[in-house]
Design a protein around this motif. Sequence first.
Motif, PDB file in Angstrom:
ATOM      1  N   ALA A  41      -3.100   5.327   3.425  1.00 48.81           N
ATOM      2  CA  ALA A  41      -2.272   4.948   2.273  1.00 48.81           C
ATOM      3  C   ALA A  41      -3.079   4.992   0.978  1.00 48.81           C
ATOM      4  O   ALA A  41      -2.574   5.414  -0.063  1.00 48.81           O
ATOM      5  N   VAL A  42      -4.333   4.563   1.031  1.00 50.85           N
ATOM      6  CA  VAL A  42      -5.159   4.507  -0.186  1.00 50.85           C
ATOM      7  C   VAL A  42      -5.674   5.885  -0.582  1.00 50.85           C
ATOM      8  O   VAL A  42      -5.750   6.216  -1.765  1.00 50.85           O
ATOM      9  N   ILE A  55      -5.953  -3.067  -4.067  1.00 51.11           N
ATOM     10  CA  ILE A  55      -5.635  -3.726  -2.794  1.00 51.11           C
ATOM     11  C   ILE A  55      -6.745  -3.460  -1.776  1.00 51.11           C
ATOM     12  O   ILE A  55      -7.084  -4.338  -0.978  1.00 51.11           O
ATOM     13  N   MET A  56      -7.327  -2.277  -1.825  1.00 54.93           N
ATOM     14  CA  MET A  56      -8.425  -1.954  -0.912  1.00 54.93           C
ATOM     15  C   MET A  56      -9.599  -2.900  -1.133  1.00 54.93           C
ATOM     16  O   MET A  56     -10.188  -3.420  -0.183  1.00 54.93           O
ATOM     17  N   LEU A 100       0.824  -1.205   0.000  1.00 51.38           N
ATOM     18  CA  LEU A 100       0.000   0.000   0.000  1.00 51.38           C
ATOM     19  C   LEU A 100       0.861   1.260   0.000  1.00 51.38           C
ATOM     20  O   LEU A 100       0.458   2.307  -0.517  1.00 51.38           O
ATOM     21  N   GLU A 101       2.045   1.166   0.566  1.00 48.85           N
ATOM     22  CA  GLU A 101       2.944   2.321   0.613  1.00 48.85           C
ATOM     23  C   GLU A 101       3.747   2.467  -0.672  1.00 48.85           C
ATOM     24  O   GLU A 101       4.114   3.586  -1.050  1.00 48.85           O
ATOM     25  N   VAL A 126      -4.348   1.893   6.620  1.00 56.73           N
ATOM     26  CA  VAL A 126      -4.743   1.486   5.266  1.00 56.73           C
ATOM     27  C   VAL A 126      -5.425   2.644   4.549  1.00 56.73           C
ATOM     28  O   VAL A 126      -5.104   2.962   3.393  1.00 56.73           O
ATOM     29  N   ARG A 151      -3.315   0.645  -5.287  1.00 53.92           N
ATOM     30  CA  ARG A 151      -3.782   0.760  -3.907  1.00 53.92           C
ATOM     31  C   ARG A 151      -5.298   0.596  -3.837  1.00 53.92           C
ATOM     32  O   ARG A 151      -5.828   0.006  -2.880  1.00 53.92           O
TER      33      ARG A 151
END
Length: 239
Positions: free
Chosen positions: A94-95, A61-62, A50-51, A91, A58
Amino acid sequence: MADPFEVRMRFTSQLQHLNASVNSSQKAAHYALKNRDMDEDLHSCILEQLERNSMNNRANIMYFIEHLCDMAQRENHLNFVRMMQKDILMVVDAVAPSDGSGAANVKVVRRVLQGLQQKSILQPNTVTEIEECLKERDTVSEHPALSPVDVNAQGEHPPNQAASAKTNGVTRPDKRQIEQRIEEDRERHKRLRESIWAIGAEGDEEFERLWDEVSDIGEDDYIAAEEDAMERRQAIEVE
């Protein structure tokens, strides 16, 4: 037992190659649960990716996180769920960062948070608190970071400004990333429409709904039926 380094590398690769399809998210979630004895290490992989990845990835990934938590809950392996509950603010940051670079991901975050709340993975008060933070990050939809570079306008600026890939300090995605995001959002919206029209395989919900919408049979219906029958008999006699 699988080699921890190999498991980590393969899972990292799956996260990096996630796309808008449910298949890719489910495949990565299955792999994580298959190697549940390494759950803490795999959770750290999620946070690292995520980073390090683009805003498009991202967002993917969410969506994957919702699949993972849902499957982990159904398989009664709650470590993944508990770790995600603990790090959900990290999270979200990051998103959809507070600097505005992830403004296009705010809707993604909201949708996933609502899904996690409906599945009782996140508490309503947690989602409400995060929503308050998201309001400040939900800038104008045509965020400058999402607008393509105007090639003709670049000549009007000094070379050091034209070469810059930032707008107001925010990194601007390239044309390929923008096109990829548009395509992935289109795919997700298509699946959302399909899920709205989907009819459950079990039960008679559709039949019950149609039955409720039909009015009771009255005398007029019997008269209309007799007239139709008479017309059919006359048509047969003519033939």
